[in-house]
Design an enzyme around this catalytic site. Structure first.
Site, PDB file in Angstrom:
ATOM      1  N   CYS A  16       0.959  -1.220   0.050  1.00 57.43           N
ATOM      2  CA  CYS A  16       0.085   0.006   0.049  1.00 57.43           C
ATOM      3  C   CYS A  16       0.935   1.418   0.005  1.00 57.43           C
ATOM      4  O   CYS A  16       0.328   2.341  -0.252  1.00 57.43           O
ATOM      5  CB  CYS A  16      -0.855  -0.086   1.285  1.00 57.43           C
ATOM      6  SG  CYS A  16      -2.222  -1.264   1.268  1.00 57.43           S
ATOM      7  N   HIS A  67      12.704   1.238   5.057  1.00 53.72           N
ATOM      8  CA  HIS A  67      12.273  -0.101   4.672  1.00 53.72           C
ATOM      9  C   HIS A  67      13.014  -0.820   5.763  1.00 53.72           C
ATOM     10  O   HIS A  67      14.188  -0.825   5.728  1.00 53.72           O
ATOM     11  CB  HIS A  67      13.103  -0.403   3.336  1.00 53.72           C
ATOM     12  CG  HIS A  67      12.507  -1.737   2.572  1.00 53.72           C
ATOM     13  ND1 HIS A  67      12.298  -2.902   3.391  1.00 53.72           N
ATOM     14  CD2 HIS A  67      12.044  -1.970   1.438  1.00 53.72           C
ATOM     15  CE1 HIS A  67      11.747  -3.950   2.818  1.00 53.72           C
ATOM     16  NE2 HIS A  67      11.504  -3.158   1.552  1.00 53.72           N
ATOM     17  N   HIS A  77      -2.082  20.029   6.246  1.00 54.22           N
ATOM     18  CA  HIS A  77      -3.144  18.817   6.073  1.00 54.22           C
ATOM     19  C   HIS A  77      -2.374  17.637   6.136  1.00 54.22           C
ATOM     20  O   HIS A  77      -1.005  17.515   5.793  1.00 54.22           O
ATOM     21  CB  HIS A  77      -3.353  19.144   4.517  1.00 54.22           C
ATOM     22  CG  HIS A  77      -4.137  20.317   4.307  1.00 54.22           C
ATOM     23  ND1 HIS A  77      -5.462  20.780   4.618  1.00 54.22           N
ATOM     24  CD2 HIS A  77      -3.695  21.520   3.920  1.00 54.22           C
ATOM     25  CE1 HIS A  77      -5.730  21.929   4.580  1.00 54.22           C
ATOM     26  NE2 HIS A  77      -4.678  22.488   3.879  1.00 54.22           N
ATOM     27  N   HIS A  95      -2.763   6.936   5.157  1.00 51.90           N
ATOM     28  CA  HIS A  95      -3.233   5.875   4.232  1.00 51.90           C
ATOM     29  C   HIS A  95      -4.505   5.390   4.831  1.00 51.90           C
ATOM     30  O   HIS A  95      -4.572   4.986   6.002  1.00 51.90           O
ATOM     31  CB  HIS A  95      -2.077   5.112   4.018  1.00 51.90           C
ATOM     32  CG  HIS A  95      -2.607   3.548   3.657  1.00 51.90           C
ATOM     33  ND1 HIS A  95      -3.332   3.356   2.302  1.00 51.90           N
ATOM     34  CD2 HIS A  95      -2.434   2.322   3.958  1.00 51.90           C
ATOM     35  CE1 HIS A  95      -3.580   2.040   2.210  1.00 51.90           C
ATOM     36  NE2 HIS A  95      -3.126   1.451   3.195  1.00 51.90           N
ATOM     37  N   HIS A 119     -14.327   5.529   4.789  1.00 51.82           N
ATOM     38  CA  HIS A 119     -15.813   5.403   4.466  1.00 51.82           C
ATOM     39  C   HIS A 119     -16.263   5.330   3.260  1.00 51.82           C
ATOM     40  O   HIS A 119     -17.298   4.389   2.822  1.00 51.82           O
ATOM     41  CB  HIS A 119     -16.379   6.655   5.479  1.00 51.82           C
ATOM     42  CG  HIS A 119     -17.918   6.146   5.550  1.00 51.82           C
ATOM     43  ND1 HIS A 119     -19.012   6.530   4.701  1.00 51.82           N
ATOM     44  CD2 HIS A 119     -18.749   5.938   6.803  1.00 51.82           C
ATOM     45  CE1 HIS A 119     -19.963   6.632   5.244  1.00 51.82           C
ATOM     46  NE2 HIS A 119     -20.040   5.909   6.369  1.00 51.82           N
ATOM     47  N   ASN A 163     -10.433   0.871   1.474  1.00 54.22           N
ATOM     48  CA  ASN A 163      -9.018   0.871   1.408  1.00 54.22           C
ATOM     49  C   ASN A 163      -8.730   0.644  -0.117  1.00 54.22           C
ATOM     50  O   ASN A 163      -8.785  -0.521  -0.458  1.00 54.22           O
ATOM     51  CB  ASN A 163      -8.434  -0.294   2.462  1.00 54.22           C
ATOM     52  CG  ASN A 163      -6.814  -0.158   2.245  1.00 54.22           C
ATOM     53  OD1 ASN A 163      -6.085   0.317   1.341  1.00 54.22           O
ATOM     54  ND2 ASN A 163      -5.954  -0.999   3.132  1.00 54.22           N
TER      55      ASN A 163
END
Length: 489
Positions: A217, A296, A380, A384, A413, A417
């Site tokens: 993702c 990572h 802002h 994710h 909502h 995802n």
């Protein structure tokens, strides 16, 4: 106290400008006192020192040229487009549950007992997803059609829908694209998705194209970082970045609870982003890319194995989530924040962090580390939309307000995802609400398998209005919605 802190941060941010004020005032006073004779003497000095003046001028010109040629080219985000699926793919929780029961009856999904059905329904009801998310056509069929053809159809409709929207809004010709980066984690057919796009839009034959797979993702930020690197070496061109994931091929139909969770969260989605390193595009661009930070932790075995695509005990493929996932995510996020903080935080926050570090190191080991206030660095936040628990945790740990995480919660909502593209639906939400002002700073942060935590930082170049066909156009008046209290228990 809060106002005092804001004033202090403002003073520290503009400290260099403030330091120059006395110097400028002194020079102005000195210049005002110069007589005509002083000016004549200075003029005669310049006339008698041609060599020094020429050397100084050449050095200044050469230094300026060298700086211009070697400095990193700024990267601008001209516009982006998010895919809005057709209404016939819209599903409610009840529709999903009814469909699962029908599919079970065909023998494709062979449950031994109803406890798994109860588990799935419980996850769906508490996931934070609403009643209007989308699933692909192949998964609405009975029996399910998880074929390569249906998988291709889903991904092509998503990509082409987002790219067509982007080209319409920007007026860019496909032949102007010099760099193409596509990321799709688990669906990587041959020819590659990047080749599919080259063929569809007849992109030029010298295009630099890459196809990123298996990166989870967080791959959307990785794709932006890769495109940025290529834009630094290829002059005056555009980069097209596409982020998506395939649901058709990745629906898990086994009985393993840890693999069923992904079925409840992932939905259709995709985004296309147009980047440019052309200086003329600054006037019309929405944002400028300031930083990308990638972390990572895959060298650690627990990080490596916390989200793995594999067969279950019945040889059915799915994505298994380990119990170490929350711990791994928290640790990787902490490393990313520690790397990003010095780049974006005001000096006052860095100073407080340093003071707390010294106290903890030499005086009180039990003292907690100072948590910087990232609200001073960003207006802002695009977190994710991986799940309600992830958003809750980041809201708590970063001490954010409900308004700061509104875009993430509402994206989860409304669209579920959508993997690597979720951060773009969130940015589109902020634009649609009219909240993006010139100079505002945006933090996009995404986590993914491996384990990875990646951040991108943008600054708005103008008061940003939503582009045509914004994915929130048809439902913006309903948002934000109140999340059911049961979902927070």
């Amino acid at each position: 106290m809060k106002k005092v802190k804001m004033v202090f941060n403002s003073l520290m941010t503009h400290r260099f400008k403030l330091c120059f004020l006395p110097l400028m005032a002194a020079l102005a006073m000195k210049a005002s006192r110069l007589s005509t004779q002083d000016l004549q003497n200075f003029y005669l000095y310049l006339q008698n020192n041609h060599t020094s003046l020429t050397f100084f001028s050449l050095s200044l010109v050469l230094g300026s040229i060298l700086y211009i040629l070697t400095r990193p080219k700024p990267v601008y985000l001209v516009d982006f487009g998010c895919y809005l699926p057709p209404s016939h793919l819209k599903v409610s929780v009840q529709k999903i549950m009814n469909h699962i029961r029908v599919v079970r009856g065909t023998g494709v999904w062979n449950h031994e007992s109803d406890y798994l059905m109860d588990f799935v329904e419980k996850i769906l009801e508490r996931s934070g997803l609403g009643q209007e998310t989308y699933i692909p056509e192949g998964l609405l069929c009975v029996p399910l059609q998880q074929t390569m053809a249906m998988s291709r159809k889903e991904t092509e409709e998503v990509i082409f829908g987002a790219v067509d929207n982007l080209f319409r809004n920007t007026g860019i010709s496909p032949s102007d694209i010099g760099i193409l980066v596509v990321n799709s984690s688990t669906f990587n057919p041959t020819p590659s998705l990047s080749t599919v796009i080259v063929n569809k839009y007849k992109l030029r034959d010298n295009i630099k194209s890459l196809n990123l797979g298996g990166m989870g993702c967080s791959a959307g930020v990785i794709a932006i970082d890769v495109a940025k690197s290529l834009l630094q070496v290829q002059r005056n061109t555009y980069a097209l970045v596409i982020s998506t994931e395939n649901i058709t091929q990745n629906l898990y139909i086994g009985n393993n609870k840890s693999m069923l969770v992904t079925n409840c969260l992932f939905r259709i989605g995709g985004a296309a982003v147009l980047l440019s390193n052309r200086s003329v595009d600054r006037k019309r661009a929405k944002y400028k890319l300031v930083h990308t930070v990638r972390v990572h932790t895959g060298a650690d075995d627990r990080s490596y194995g916390c989200a793995t695509q594999e067969e279950d005990e019945d040889d059915i493929v799915g994505v298994s989530l380990s119990k170490d996932l929350p711990m791994v995510a928290a640790r990787t996020l902490k490393i990313n924040i520690a790397t990003l903080g010095p780049l974006v935080l005001p000096l006052s926050e860095k100073f407080q962090f340093f003071v707390r570090f010294i106290k903890k190191k030499f005086f009180n080991p039990k003292l907690k580390h100072y948590l910087p206030d990232f609200k001073l660095a960003f207006e802002h936040f695009c977190i994710h939309a991986g799940g309600r628990a992830l958003i809750d945790e980041l809201e708590k740990n970063l001490q954010l307000s409900p308004l700061h995480v509104e875009a993430s919660r509402m994206t989860l909502h409304r669209f579920g995802n959508t993997s690597s593209s979720s951060i773009w639906y969130e940015l589109a939400y902020t634009e649609a609400k009219g909240r993006m002002k010139k100079g505002d700073r945006i933090w996009q942060i995404a986590l993914g398998s491996g384990f990875k935590c990646n951040s991108s930082v943008w600054v708005a170049l103008r008061n940003v209005k939503p582009s045509a066909n914004n994915p929130w156009e048809d439902c913006l008046q309903k948002y934000p919605v109140e999340i059911d209290i049961d979902l927070k228990e």
